[in-house]
Write a protein that holds these residues in place. Structure first.
Motif, mmCIF file in Angstrom:
data_model
loop_
_atom_site.group_PDB
_atom_site.id
_atom_site.type_symbol
_atom_site.label_atom_id
_atom_site.label_comp_id
_atom_site.label_asym_id
_atom_site.label_seq_id
_atom_site.Cartn_x
_atom_site.Cartn_y
_atom_site.Cartn_z
ATOM 1 N N VAL A 1 0.839 -1.198 0.000
ATOM 2 C CA VAL A 1 0.000 0.000 0.000
ATOM 3 C C VAL A 1 0.876 1.251 0.000
ATOM 4 N N ILE A 2 0.263 2.356 -0.391
ATOM 5 C CA ILE A 2 0.857 3.673 -0.186
ATOM 6 C C ILE A 2 -0.142 4.489 0.624
ATOM 7 N N ILE A 3 0.344 5.506 1.298
ATOM 8 C CA ILE A 3 -0.554 6.387 2.043
ATOM 9 C C ILE A 3 -0.628 7.705 1.285
ATOM 10 N N ARG A 4 -1.809 8.011 0.751
ATOM 11 C CA ARG A 4 -2.020 9.212 -0.042
ATOM 12 C C ARG A 4 -3.194 9.989 0.541
ATOM 13 N N ASN A 5 -2.940 11.215 0.951
ATOM 14 C CA ASN A 5 -3.987 12.055 1.565
ATOM 15 C C ASN A 5 -4.644 11.351 2.748
ATOM 16 N N GLY A 6 -3.835 10.612 3.500
ATOM 17 C CA GLY A 6 -4.329 9.945 4.690
ATOM 18 C C GLY A 6 -5.074 8.649 4.434
ATOM 19 N N VAL A 7 -5.122 8.217 3.162
ATOM 20 C CA VAL A 7 -5.839 6.987 2.800
ATOM 21 C C VAL A 7 -4.839 5.917 2.379
ATOM 22 N N HIS A 8 -5.007 4.703 2.888
ATOM 23 C CA HIS A 8 -4.174 3.573 2.496
ATOM 24 C C HIS A 8 -4.701 3.002 1.175
ATOM 25 N N LEU A 9 -4.000 3.276 0.089
ATOM 26 C CA LEU A 9 -4.411 2.775 -1.223
ATOM 27 C C LEU A 9 -3.561 1.572 -1.611
ATOM 28 N N ALA A 10 -4.218 0.529 -2.114
ATOM 29 C CA ALA A 10 -3.495 -0.650 -2.562
ATOM 30 C C ALA A 10 -2.700 -0.319 -3.822
ATOM 31 N N VAL A 11 -1.492 -0.850 -3.895
ATOM 32 C CA VAL A 11 -0.668 -0.663 -5.094
ATOM 33 C C VAL A 11 -1.174 -1.625 -6.159
ATOM 34 N N THR A 12 -1.755 -1.064 -7.208
ATOM 35 C CA THR A 12 -2.295 -1.853 -8.317
ATOM 36 C C THR A 12 -1.796 -1.258 -9.634
ATOM 37 N N ASP A 13 -2.160 -1.896 -10.733
ATOM 38 C CA ASP A 13 -1.791 -1.377 -12.055
ATOM 39 C C ASP A 13 -2.482 -0.056 -12.366
ATOM 40 N N PHE A 14 -3.494 0.309 -11.557
ATOM 41 C CA PHE A 14 -4.296 1.500 -11.842
ATOM 42 C C PHE A 14 -3.791 2.741 -11.107
ATOM 43 N N ILE A 15 -2.754 2.584 -10.271
ATOM 44 C CA ILE A 15 -2.238 3.702 -9.484
ATOM 45 C C ILE A 15 -0.774 3.936 -9.835
ATOM 46 N N THR A 16 -0.429 5.183 -10.083
ATOM 47 C CA THR A 16 0.961 5.543 -10.338
ATOM 48 C C THR A 16 1.588 6.024 -9.040
ATOM 49 N N VAL A 17 2.542 5.261 -8.541
ATOM 50 C CA VAL A 17 3.223 5.630 -7.296
ATOM 51 C C VAL A 17 4.148 6.813 -7.574
ATOM 52 N N GLN A 18 3.998 7.869 -6.788
ATOM 53 C CA GLN A 18 4.803 9.079 -6.960
ATOM 54 C C GLN A 18 6.185 8.910 -6.312
ATOM 55 N N PRO A 19 7.171 9.665 -6.784
ATOM 56 C CA PRO A 19 8.531 9.529 -6.250
ATOM 57 C C PRO A 19 8.627 9.709 -4.739
ATOM 58 N N ASP A 20 7.768 10.549 -4.174
ATOM 59 C CA ASP A 20 7.835 10.801 -2.730
ATOM 60 C C ASP A 20 6.943 9.854 -1.924
ATOM 61 N N GLU A 21 6.331 8.882 -2.600
ATOM 62 C CA GLU A 21 5.457 7.929 -1.902
ATOM 63 C C GLU A 21 6.191 6.617 -1.681
ATOM 64 N N LYS A 22 6.083 6.105 -0.471
ATOM 65 C CA LYS A 22 6.779 4.882 -0.095
ATOM 66 C C LYS A 22 5.815 3.701 -0.114
ATOM 67 N N VAL A 23 6.187 2.671 -0.855
ATOM 68 C CA VAL A 23 5.384 1.442 -0.871
ATOM 69 C C VAL A 23 5.696 0.640 0.387
ATOM 70 N N GLN A 24 4.630 0.315 1.123
ATOM 71 C CA GLN A 24 4.793 -0.424 2.379
ATOM 72 C C GLN A 24 3.937 -1.678 2.346
ATOM 73 N N LYS A 25 4.459 -2.744 2.912
ATOM 74 C CA LYS A 25 3.675 -3.973 3.039
ATOM 75 C C LYS A 25 3.000 -3.953 4.405
ATOM 76 N N LYS A 26 1.672 -3.929 4.398
ATOM 77 C CA LYS A 26 0.930 -3.847 5.659
ATOM 78 C C LYS A 26 -0.173 -4.899 5.695
ATOM 79 N N THR A 27 -0.588 -5.222 6.903
ATOM 80 C CA THR A 27 -1.727 -6.122 7.090
ATOM 81 C C THR A 27 -2.986 -5.270 7.142
ATOM 82 N N VAL A 28 -3.814 -5.421 6.128
ATOM 83 C CA VAL A 28 -4.976 -4.547 5.976
ATOM 84 C C VAL A 28 -6.198 -5.369 5.581
ATOM 85 N N ARG A 29 -7.334 -4.700 5.606
ATOM 86 C CA ARG A 29 -8.552 -5.219 5.000
ATOM 87 C C ARG A 29 -9.350 -4.032 4.484
ATOM 88 N N PHE A 30 -10.385 -4.301 3.688
ATOM 89 C CA PHE A 30 -11.222 -3.247 3.123
ATOM 90 C C PHE A 30 -12.605 -3.294 3.764
#
Length: 303
Positions: free
Chosen positions: A218-247
């Motif tokens: 996931v990445i944290i964008r505007n306070g929201v945990h978004l899953a890293v998918t093919d539909f999201i472009t991770v920005q240079p200042d965004e850190k991809v983190q592996k977290k235990t989550v659910r929706f």
């Protein structure tokens, strides 16, 4: 034991009310459908419709508005349940709306197809000649939805006017409409998120796996945990983190946020929901675009 008895009676009342609404819908309209996202609320609506007309086949087709940016688990579950219910599935494609020039793809870091669903939904309802679209919206989800009636009138443009809705007294529902108009029907209006989860447990309903805790990038964008998918472009200042989550909700992957959670069973989820201080739509990035984001979209014809 007394608390358990109250819970059972409460769910029984909600179930009976929803089944009554579904039967009224079948009686008053010529071509109703169930709007099916693959999420928990639409799964409950499908179960209620199954009970309302058992042992007959589900009388309403399922309509899924496909953004093309779905979680793979949701589509896999949708197809499994359709087969299990022996239901008729109709799919409206946002990508097709874009290809036809009916909708314009958003640009930028927060681009999402969620708002584009409105055009696809209205076109699908018109093409299929739908006069009632049954959905799983609940009044506790968001302040705009708190204004809804069971039978929500939409004008010939598919738009919703909160000041021009029909009174609903003594379980009397007015489904009269003019040519080109339609209704949205919300049999779960009086349910809460907790009611839905308790009903899912009682009925032993299957769910998409993303509702339960799992490890995900996931990445944290505007306070929201978004899953890293093919539909999201991770920005240079965004850190991809592996977290235990659910929706808590299921929607377009570009704007549906996850919550950190170790809730891996229905009992764990129910306990977590009981302690939650944020509504489930608090994880939706699309609802944060403005104070009236949901109401504005509803007036335009959104679900």
């Amino acid at each position: 034991m007394q608390h358990q008895s109250y819970s059972v009676d409460h769910l029984h009342h909600l179930e009976s009310e929803a089944i009554f609404i579904l039967r009224e819908t079948a009686a008053q309209f010529h071509n109703p459908v169930i709007l099916f996202s693959g999420g928990k609320d639409s799964i409950v609506v499908a179960r209620l419709a199954q009970k309302a007309f058992w042992p007959a086949k589900l009388p309403f087709p399922l309509v899924h508005i496909d953004t093309g940016h779905n979680f793979a688990e949701t589509i896999e579950f949708r197809d499994m349940l359709v087969k299990k219910l022996n239901a008729d599935l109709k799919v409206g494609s946002v990508q097709e709306s874009i290809d036809k020039g009916r909708a314009v793809e958003e640009k930028g870091i927060n681009a999402s197809r969620n708002m584009l669903q409105t055009v696809t939904l209205l076109d699908t309802l018109e093409n299929l000649k739908i006069d009632a679209a049954i959905g799983g919206a609940r009044r506790d989800e968001e302040k705009a939805r708190a204004k809804e009636r069971f039978f929500s009138h939409r004008d010939e443009f598919g738009q919703w006017d909160p000041k021009n809705q029909r009174p609903e007294l003594w379980n009397l529902f007015n489904g009269r409409k003019n040519m080109g108009e339609h209704f949205r029907v919300f049999p779960l209006s009086n349910w809460t998120e907790m009611d839905v989860w308790q009903y899912i447990k009682r009925e032993e309903l299957d769910l998409p796996t993303i509702y339960f805790s799992h490890e995900r990038d996931v990445i944290i964008r505007n306070g929201v945990h978004l899953a890293v998918t093919d539909f999201i472009t991770v920005q240079p200042d965004e850190k991809v983190q592996k977290k235990t989550v659910r929706f808590r909700t299921v929607g377009d992957a570009t704007c549906t946020g996850a919550v950190e959670s170790v809730a891996s069973t229905l009992d764990h989820i129910i306990a977590e929901v009981a302690a939650a201080r944020q509504t489930e739509r608090g994880t939706r990035a699309d609802d944060k675009r403005s104070e009236t984001a949901m109401e504005d979209r509803k007036k335009e014809g959104y679900f």
